[in-house]
Scaffold this active site. Sequence first.
Site, PDB file in Angstrom:
ATOM      1  N   CYS A   8      56.745  -8.041 -27.267  1.00  0.00           N
ATOM      2  CA  CYS A   8      56.358  -9.193 -28.098  1.00  0.00           C
ATOM      3  C   CYS A   8      54.994  -8.942 -28.743  1.00  0.00           C
ATOM      4  CB  CYS A   8      56.316 -10.447 -27.237  1.00  0.00           C
ATOM      5  SG  CYS A   8      55.436 -11.817 -28.006  1.00  0.00           S
ATOM      6  N   VAL A  38      55.899 -17.017 -25.088  1.00  0.00           N
ATOM      7  CA  VAL A  38      54.877 -16.075 -24.628  1.00  0.00           C
ATOM      8  C   VAL A  38      53.969 -15.757 -25.807  1.00  0.00           C
ATOM      9  CG1 VAL A  38      56.206 -14.967 -22.782  1.00  0.00           C
ATOM     10  CG2 VAL A  38      56.387 -14.078 -25.117  1.00  0.00           C
ATOM     11  N   GLU A  70      49.705 -19.926 -27.321  1.00  0.00           N
ATOM     12  CA  GLU A  70      49.354 -19.609 -28.721  1.00  0.00           C
ATOM     13  C   GLU A  70      48.398 -18.409 -28.736  1.00  0.00           C
ATOM     14  OE1 GLU A  70      50.685 -21.118 -31.358  1.00  0.00           O
ATOM     15  OE2 GLU A  70      51.578 -22.857 -30.369  1.00  0.00           O
ATOM     16  N   SER A  71      48.886 -17.287 -29.228  1.00  0.00           N
ATOM     17  CA  SER A  71      48.121 -16.046 -29.140  1.00  0.00           C
ATOM     18  C   SER A  71      46.731 -16.134 -29.770  1.00  0.00           C
ATOM     19  CB  SER A  71      48.911 -14.898 -29.778  1.00  0.00           C
ATOM     20  OG  SER A  71      49.142 -15.149 -31.158  1.00  0.00           O
TER      21      SER A  71
END
Lengths: 251, 251
Positions: free
Chosen positions: B30, B70, B86-87
Amino acid sequence: MDVLKHFKKGSPKPELPNDGILRLYLMRFCPYSQRASLVLAAKHIPHHKIYIDLTEKPEWYTDFSPLGKVPALQLTAVPGQPALVESLVIAEYLDELYPVRQLLPEDPLQKAQDKILIQRLSPAIDAVYPVLFTKDPPGDALPNFENALDVFEQELTRRATPYFGGAQIGMVDYMIWPWFERFPALKHVVPGEYELDRARYAKLLDWVDLMAKDEAIKEIALDSETHAQFMVTRQEGQPNYDMAFPVAAEE
Amino acid sequence: MDVLKHFKKGSPKPELPNDGILRLYLMRFCPYSQRASLVLAAKHIPHHKIYIDLTEKPEWYTDFSPLGKVPALQLTAVPGQPALVESLVIAEYLDELYPVRQLLPEDPLQKAQDKILIQRLSPAIDAVYPVLFTKDPPGDALPNFENALDVFEQELTRRATPYFGGAQIGMVDYMIWPWFERFPALKHVVPGEYELDRARYAKLLDWVDLMAKDEAIKEIALDSETHAQFMVTRQEGQPNYDMAFPVAAEE
């Protein structure tokens, strides 16, 4: 003095005074534009508003927003007069640069949690948009919308404060408000005078009532009938962007 | 010691030591997860990695990520052990809390412009995803992808620095990198050994070569063949999440 019409394809670029005042490019019914307007209003930051027709965009608009999206905020007092896009980026920039009435918490964890909460509105928006803007929304749209809103009722309960920002309106409040201003339009577009359940969303609906009294919100607010009328024009493929402006007298 | 397999439906919740060390929930292929991994690696922040099967998610995963997405980062040293999602929120939180090797600029305008630039990758991702992950991508997908990348070539030219962050790798570099690691997989999935044009993307491809030498990137990188193999399993509806891990010996 803002020009109260949306600039469109063929409209000449507006001639604005070289006064160093911020320029906000927006669409009157766009909730993302409203986020930027709310932060500007809450902090009493002077700005010009330039309205953009999103169906027939003026040719010069990509000078300010390369992908043609609204809002865009042009920083006319900065060398090169750059423009910012993305409503949340604009809001955070304004909050840093104009710390009067600070909206985001200082604490990195609280700030992160508030930003995540703002994103949690997306499933509610995604669910309700087909109901507001299309003629044949999926049957599970309203239940999905309601389930997504539960998060906000729970969060107000957990925080035990009138606003998501605490005792005062904060960034979460202003960033999610534009959609809560539009949700009551559902009663005009859904058969049966649809309303959110007062028991299920007790705290959230109290919050809506409280928010509606805020000066910055009142300055920009449109009533649910007007939002609903705009939605109908959009459903019909002919969005009437200028609908909320006074009609110019014929010359 | 991280468990090198993806937890799935029915997998018991991993028992981790109560050591106050951050826990990153992620999927090995991902790109959003990789953003968080890169910031953790760049700043040498100790953390446990817990891999999540995104097709058959473990039942307990919504405890950490309510929408099942993720990455999630659990802050085990903070009361209540909250998890962030939330990256970009995770990356910015880590950058504020661990200022060693700061990634975002301090200046509000530069910071806003960097955040906008990160968002500008979206049109490239949206265009190329059908090529990487579906069997019948639209014919204009690759031209749209290439047009969207022009922004990054122009921006490196404008900034006149080896990295988007300047003389050093910054937040933009790490946040967009995961996709640039995957783009070379196009040569394995598109007929004709597709490559980006060296002349059109001269600076951007130099940047790719330079980035590939960074320690944090090398620690996590997968080669383009492995990415391509994963893409094929995903195209076929059976994503093999564990593909990059050593095969456990049969007992």
